[in-house]
Scaffold this active site. Structure first.
Site, short mmCIF file in Angstrom:
data_model
loop_
_atom_site.label_atom_id
_atom_site.label_comp_id
_atom_site.label_asym_id
_atom_site.label_seq_id
_atom_site.Cartn_x
_atom_site.Cartn_y
_atom_site.Cartn_z
N LYS A 1 0.81 -1.22 0.00
CA LYS A 1 0.00 0.00 0.00
C LYS A 1 0.85 1.27 0.00
CE LYS A 1 -4.09 -1.92 2.32
NZ LYS A 1 -3.63 -3.29 2.52
N GLU B 1 -2.95 7.07 8.08
CA GLU B 1 -3.73 7.93 7.20
C GLU B 1 -4.81 8.66 7.96
OE1 GLU B 1 -3.50 5.41 3.01
OE2 GLU B 1 -5.33 5.37 4.21
N ARG C 1 -6.58 -8.02 -10.28
CA ARG C 1 -7.26 -9.28 -10.63
C ARG C 1 -8.72 -8.98 -10.90
NH1 ARG C 1 -10.16 -9.72 -6.02
NH2 ARG C 1 -9.19 -9.17 -4.06
#
Length: 667
Positions: free
Chosen positions: A117, A201, A298
């Site tokens: 991430k 965050e 995906r």
């Protein structure tokens, strides 16, 4: 590159889904299966099937070398990974390509670029894709992370930089709670992903989870296929997904689509992918209030809703792109038609904290009439503890969101599953929840309304009486005009026919007596029935269909019996009754002196040792079943007398894990 045979490195409904498209395209398929899946639907559907190992995924579906060997032996020229398992493993992609086979998915470099991430967000910042304010750096010391949290401003979100699914994620409201939350997030991240590094965050107070389906090819083309709203979540896991997003302004759709395409182009993306954004919905949806979260490299579980609003087959697109073809359509040739909603049916007990369940599907009936059902199981199949307990995805399409939601709720009500507990009632309530139905949703909606969404539906007296009658074996079976009376024993010939049965209703057991008063008329007596009993007129018609009446009101239902259960499907609800079985009272299933496994699973970590003093509620064992981690706690204060399991052990249902000293011994 002409693909003629595809090996599907997956199982369940996604394997079946891929087989259907391959068959439509005239492409042969190879299934792989573990010993637990020897009789699975995907094995039956494929042209060929290869056994790849034991039930545990780590010894079968995650063994890339074994899967590649199966591909070579069967002459497959391409591998489709589905989702989960090896689908986002860049090392496996390297193996596939080194073997001279085609990987139906993105390149290994694209997967690696989005695999962590923090690195992905740094890359997106360079590509001018909006990113949530936060710290994504390498320094991991407490003083650095705590300082960054102060700079960002509380509340903040600590997130594992690897993996997903909400693991290693903690919301922190103030500075004082930060150290403990960080330690907890790191432990979970290390256990889940082998990487305890985190990022910090800004926490979005009214978040919506909106994702963009993107598609790229090997000729430099990238398009988006509009958005999906996945805000209906529980424990960061998606429950109901829909497309398009409710109340999405056109300027925001354009901005998000452009950002997602830019993200895909930044990593030269080819194939199907999803760019996920967090959206601040505190003041409605606005084009400047969305930020990149991550990219799933995906096909997604929820891809059917995109297929229904675009009229496209995304698996076919995957195969064509992997074959070297350009994208079938350009951006200006794509459009949205109506609204689609998808619900995931799981074998899980919503009333007990969504504890995963196992069992044989003794009865399975899905709705028809314009409803799409993607399933990987049939009646008679087993839901085992080795894999995700999803039974099926039910998807509805309508001209409007209200029409699609109405169709979905009706379809869930017509779904009949016996042999294991499911979440269908929970899903039906969610479809009809006032906030959800009106589009007032965010990722906290389910948690806020959890009591009403999981409220237990009390069975009407007539249903209880009918279940008791059916379980007693004193049944009138009728087909057309012919009638035969069953289960009449010699002791009944000279007097009124009566039989008793014990039924488990939730956590209690009650004794019921069924007595015949006349043809098709019965007196059912038992605990909880008003006036001690109820007069019931009941006829079993064709198979599981019943007609019954109490108080002169005739009703119809379907009733299914297995060895240990009676399931009654009536007016969109399922009522389950245990036949002479003892039910646990909670998901921990702990007695006074021991901790017992709530269901089959794997021991992930033993947290106590013999002789250790523990307090009531103190964590003792962490076990994993069906991709869900459960912490089993001490039932009381005491001393550990014996630890009966070790890390990594596979245990069955009802096994004692830790025993405490008896109260007298401890004294």
């Amino acid at each position: 590159m002409n693909i003629t045979k595809i090996l599907i490195a997956n199982r369940g409904e996604i394997a079946c889904r891929i087989i259907r498209t391959a068959r439509k395209m005239g492409i042969a398929t190879v299934a792989v299966y573990s010993k637990a899946d020897a009789k699975a639907l995907h094995v039956e559907m494929a042209d060929e099937a290869v056994l790849i190992g034991p039930a545990q995924a780590s010894e079968s579906y995650l063994k890339g070398d074994v899967i590649l060997d199966a591909a070579k032996r069967t002459g497959a020229d391409a591998i489709h990974p589905g989702y989960g398992f090896l689908s986002e493993n860049p090392g496996f992609v390297d193996q596939v390509e080194k073997a001279g086979l085609i990987f139906i998915g993105p390149s290994a470099s694209a997967i690696r670029a989005m695999g962590l991430k923090d690195a992905a967000k740094a890359l997106m910042e360079k590509a001018n894709v909006p990113v949530v304010p936060g710290y994504h750096g390498e320094a991991q010391e407490l003083v650095v992370l705590a300082g960054k949290a102060n700079e960002i401003g509380f509340p903040v979100l600590i997130k594992a930089r690897a993996g997903g699914g909400g693991k290693g994620m903690r919301k922190v409201d103030n500075q004082a709670d930060f150290p403990a939350a960080l330690s907890s997030a790191r432990r979970e991240a290390k256990a889940s992903f082998g990487d305890d590094r985190v990022l910090v965050e800004k926490y979005v107070a009214t978040p919506r989870h909106i994702e963009i389906q993107v598609f790229g090819d090997n000729h430099g083309n990238v398009v988006h296929l509009f958005e999906r709203d996945c805000s209906a979540q529980r424990r960061h896991q998606k429950v109901i997904e829909e497309a398009p997003a409710p109340d999405m302004p056109e300027d925001m759709r354009t901005a998000m689509g452009a950002a997602a395409v830019q993200a895909a182009k930044a990593i030269n993306y080819s194939g199907a992918g999803t760019v996920e954004f967090i959206v601040d919905a505190s003041d409605g949806l606005k084009a400047d209030r969305f930020w990149f979260m991550e990219m799933n490299t995906r096909l997604q579980v929820e891809h059917p809703v995109t297929e229904l609003i675009t009229g496209l087959d995304l698996v076919e697109w995957q195969i064509r792109v992997a074959s070297g073809e350009p994208l079938p359509l350009k951006q200006d040739e794509l459009s949205i038609n109506g609204h689609a909603v998808e619900a995931r049916i799981y074998a899980e007990d919503a009333e007990k904290g969504f504890l995963p369940a196992v069992g044989r599907l003794v009865h399975l009936r899905f709705p028809d009439g314009g409803i799409r059902v993607d399933a990987g199981v049939r009646e008679g199949d087993e839901i085992t503890p080795f894999y995700d307990p999803m039974i099926a995805k039910v998807i509805a399409h309508g001209k409007t969101r209200a029409e699609a939601l109405g169709k979905l709720a009706g379809a869930l009500g017509r779904t009949e599953i016996a042999g294991t507990v499911t979440n269908t009632a929970f899903l039906t309530r969610l479809c009809r929840d006032a906030d959800f139905a009106s589009g007032r949703l965010d990722t906290g909606l389910i948690d806020r309304n959890i009591s009403s969404l999981t409220e237990r539906a009390a069975a009407p007296e007539a249903i209880v009486a009918l279940a008791a009658l059916a379980a007693s074996g004193m049944v009138s079976s009728r087909t057309g005009k012919a009638m035969s009376v069953q289960s009449i024993g010699p002791f009944e010939i000279w007097g009124a026919a009566k039989r008793s049965v014990v039924l488990g209703i939730h956590e209690t057991e009650s004794v019921f007596t069924a007595g015949r008063e006349a043809v098709d008329t019965w007196w059912i007596a038992g605990d909880g029935l008003s006036c001690g009993g109820i007069r019931l007129n009941a006829v079993q018609r064709n198979g599981n269909d019943w007609a019954f009446s109490a108080h002169s009101v005739t009703q119809h239902c379907r009733l299914v019996q297995s060895g240990t259960e009676v399931a009654v499907f009536h007016e969109g609800l399922t009522y389950r009754f245990g036949k002479q079985q003892h039910n646990r009272t909670d998901d921990v299933a702990a007695g006074g002196d021991q901790v017992v496994s709530a269901m089959p699973g794997i021991i992930k970590q033993v947290l106590v040792a013999q002789g250790q003093e523990v307090k009531a509620g103190e964590p003792m064992v962490i076990m994993e079943a069906m991709k869900m981690e459960m912490t089993l706690s001490a039932p009381r204060e005491g001393v550990v007398a014996e630890v009966l399991v070790a890390d990594g052990m596979q245990v069955s249902d009802g096994v004692a894990l830790v025993r405490l000293q008896a109260q007298a011994e401890a004294a």
